[in-house]
Design an enzyme around this catalytic site. Structure first.
Site, mmCIF file in Angstrom:
data_model
loop_
_atom_site.group_PDB
_atom_site.id
_atom_site.type_symbol
_atom_site.label_atom_id
_atom_site.label_comp_id
_atom_site.label_asym_id
_atom_site.label_seq_id
_atom_site.Cartn_x
_atom_site.Cartn_y
_atom_site.Cartn_z
ATOM 1 N N CYS A 299 6.990 39.889 -10.652
ATOM 2 C CA CYS A 299 6.045 40.399 -9.657
ATOM 3 C C CYS A 299 6.748 40.976 -8.428
ATOM 4 C CB CYS A 299 5.045 39.324 -9.273
ATOM 5 S SG CYS A 299 5.815 37.800 -8.805
ATOM 6 N N HIS B 62 24.853 41.855 -7.835
ATOM 7 C CA HIS B 62 23.396 41.960 -7.691
ATOM 8 C C HIS B 62 22.696 41.082 -8.734
ATOM 9 C CE1 HIS B 62 19.504 43.659 -6.728
ATOM 10 N NE2 HIS B 62 19.306 43.781 -8.035
#
Lengths: 273, 424
Positions: free
Chosen positions: B48, B97
């Site tokens: 989300c 990352h």
């Protein structure tokens, strides 16, 4: 002699490894580290049991007449207390707290055992006297562990009452666990201490035909029994729990510590230790 | 082969953009199938708060273009409009990352536990779709290990940061096992229900729900599994329960000091944990001074939650250091991978040369009997095998990753392996 040095060296190494893994657990929370630490502690304990027995059998008398022997017996009884606690309720942080002490004592025992000459035979060191010393060592070690757990309870309870929870306190177990463990240690310590005092009283009657309560060591030891007896009475009869109860445990320990170490430094006693 | 992280998250795209990229599981499979054969290795991570693609490819521009094409099929935006929300990391930056994402250092709520599970699921889905290979398998497994390290070796996930979980955590600091204790909820509001759910998850099953309106109490009791009571009846349970949570409206204290003092005498020394979330407060604050009673109001819980949030932020600094080390280790590992394809290419080139030379030799010596032809073929094959055996074995023995990388580069240059392969 060589076997004795070899065994105490191995014991010190085992406790050092146990200590290393207990620190690693403290840092990483990895339960595998705690298991490894526990196993090395148990291994060191078994080695120490063999060392003490070997010394006792070969010398023909209990190894409590030399500094190395006393340190060995102290670290042995502390390791036993720590292992007993692990079996009752595993609290990994206790390993991190106490294994350095056990290692330090066993290392000192190694130094004393390696670099000092064995003392001559002491005719006063009868079997009864040896067990008297050994049981009081065991009692004192359990009181030490009980004191450590009571301090942990004090800290944890204090933080919860003040509503200020520090991040490191997440390593401490629940108050209920600390409370039960304190009682466990004090009860075991109480029984060993009582057995040690009983055997000491038999020895005293044989030698002096009386119980010399004017000796501060004997008086202190009985007072310790009285304090812990009072602690159990308050707990089981009047359901006293919490901070007050732990304060009593700590008071009892300070008196036990003074009786064990302080009396010989500050007062006069007929005891060699 | 290059490793790329390409995507958008809560810091680069607002919710109205991110929500356009939320895909149903069957659509995710379609995206992965669409990328199959176009990019050598790819993992698609849609949550989300983020939509990310991790790629291992030699053709970066083409790979990103393929991704954009596929993604544009599923959302309702113009390709140009969407592109400005995407970021692009390459090499060690991309590894870092991914590691930060898996360790929840890149999450909206620092240290939250769900993201690692989501990354694992995304990787699994990509693997099942057959779009991952040796590089992404290795990189993602290392990312999972690094995330586990961060969770265990730093304080980042240890301290709860919402009020209900702080309350449950405090209960765990008082009682050995919550499943052995009973809970009294006074008030049947949202806060009571949320805390009850957290407690239920830790094994508590004995709930009493006391409320002024019995219907509400019954409804909550049915949802969480407990006994519904009236408020006065609930007060009578104080002797039995160990955790009390109050959230009742009213101007007077629901629990007075004298009531609790009397109850404590009958509890046999057992601790009592009271959570007062009522405003105005439902519990006399003096009760907190009683022995073995632990009283927390909503401000106390919020302040601990905020403090924990700050602790997590501090812990994230240590986690960043740990992840940088992990990325360095990963880069070394990837360097070692470079040697394997080099050795394969070297063998292929020798084999090609052998075959072409043999072909010419057989053309010139057509009268050579079949038996001798086979003997010559075996001899050349064994010769190549023996000549390459020691260099291959020695190359695999080189331990230092930088040396291995250099050896691979030199071999490629000396034997023109890359150029020759391209020409082929």
């Amino acid at each position: 002699m060589n076997l004795f040095i070899g065994l105490i060296t191995l014991t010190a190494i085992s406790y050092a490894v146990s200590c290393k893994y207990s620190f690693r657990y403290y840092k990483t929370f990895d339960e595998v580290c705690d298991h490894i630490s526990g196993r090395w502690l148990a291994f060191g304990f078994v080695l120490q049991a063999i060392t003490l027995s070997e010394k006792w059998i070969l010398d023909g008398q209990a190894p409590f007449t030399s500094l190395g022997g006393i340190l060995l017996a102290l670290s042995f009884s502390l390791a036993l207390a720590l292992l007993a606690g692990r079996i009752k309720t595993p609290v990994p942080v206790l390993n991190s707290l106490f294994s350095p002490f056990i290692f330090f004592l066993s290392f000192l025992a190694f130094l004393a055992g390696t670099f000092s000459t064995p003392p001559p035979a002491n005719p006063l060191m009868t079997t009864g006297l040896a067990w008297h010393i050994f049981f009081t060592f065991l009692g004192f070690s359990h009181f030490t562990m009980g004191f450590g757990v009571a301090v942990a309870f004090w800290i944890q309870e204090g933080q919860l009452k003040q509503r200020q929870i520090k991040s490191w306190s997440y390593r401490l177990p629940a108050l209920e666990i600390l409370d039960n463990l304190t009682v466990f240690y004090i009860l075991l310590g109480f029984l060993f201490w009582m057995a040690g005092l009983g055997l000491g009283a038999v020895q005293a009657f044989q030698v002096w035909h009386r119980l010399p309560f004017d000796d501060p060591k004997i008086l202190g030891s009985f007072l310790v029994l009285l304090i812990y007896g009072f602690f159990f009475c308050l707990r089981w009869v009047f359901q006293m729990r919490g901070r007050k109860s732990m304060t009593l445990v700590m008071a009892g320990y300070f008196l036990a510590l003074f009786t064990f170490v302080g009396v010989r430094v500050f007062l006069t006693t007929q005891h060699v230790f | 082969m290059k490793f790329i992280a390409y995507g958008m998250n809560h810091t680069t795209a607002p919710l109205e953009i991110r929500e356009k990229y939320v895909l149903a599981p069957e659509k995710i499979r379609e995206v992965l199938q669409g990328l199959k054969g176009k990019i050598p290795e790819v993992v698609f991570l849609p949550t989300c708060n983020r939509v990310e693609f991790y790629l291992a490819t030699d053709r970066v521009e083409e790979g990103i273009e393929e991704i954009q094409k596929i993604v544009n099929l599923f959302h309702r935006m113009k390709p140009g409009d969407a592109k400005k929300y995407f970021y692009h990391h390459e090499g060690p930056e991309a590894f870092l990352h991914l590691f930060r994402v898996a360790s929840s250092l890149d999450s909206m709520v620092l240290g939250e536990a769900q993201i690692l599970g989501q990354v694992k699921e995304a990787f699994q889905a990509s693997r099942e779709a057959g779009v991952t290979g040796a590089i992404l398998n290795g990189v993602f497994n290392r990312a999972f290990a690094a995330a586990k390290k961060v969770r265990t070796q730093t304080e980042i996930a240890r301290m709860p940061t919402n009020v209900s979980s702080v309350a449950v955590d405090l209960a765990k600091k008082i009682f050995r096992s919550l499943s052995e204790h009973s809970v009294l909820l006074m008030g049947a509001g949202e806060m009571s229900e949320l805390t009850a759910k957290y407690l239920s998850a830790t094994g508590v099953s004995d709930f009493f729900i006391a409320n002024r309106t019995m219907e509400k109490a019954r409804a909550l009791a049915a949802r969480i599994g407990g006994t519904a009571l009236g408020l006065v009846e609930g007060l009578g349970k104080l002797e039995r329960v160990d955790i009390v949570m109050t959230s009742v409206s009213g101007s007077e204290f629901l629990l007075s000091k004298s009531d609790v003092e009397k109850t404590m005498k009958r509890r046999g020394g057992r601790s009592l944990f009271i959570i007062d979330t009522g405003v105005p407060r439902n519990v006399d604050p003096e009760i907190g001074n009683l022995e073995s009673v632990f009283l927390y109001n909503i401000d106390d819980l919020s302040s601990i939650a905020n403090e924990n949030q700050e602790q997590r932020r501090k812990a994230s600094e240590a986690a960043e250091v740990l992840l940088t080390e992990e990325v360095e280790n990963l880069c070394s590992w990837l360097n070692t991978l470079e040697l394997v394809p080099t050795i394969v290419r070297l063998r292929e080139n020798f084999e090609k040369t052998r075959k072409s030379e043999l072909e010419q030799f057989f053309k010139k010596n057509q009268s050579l009997p079949e038996k001798e032809r086979k003997e010559v073929e075996r001899l050349t094959r064994d010769l190549i095998g023996k000549l390459l055996h020691d260099p291959s074995a020695n190359l695999k023995k080189v331990e230092d990753s930088i040396d291995r990388f250099d050896y691979a580069r030199m071999l490629n240059e000396i034997f023109s392996l890359v150029e020759r392969n391209k020409n082929d």
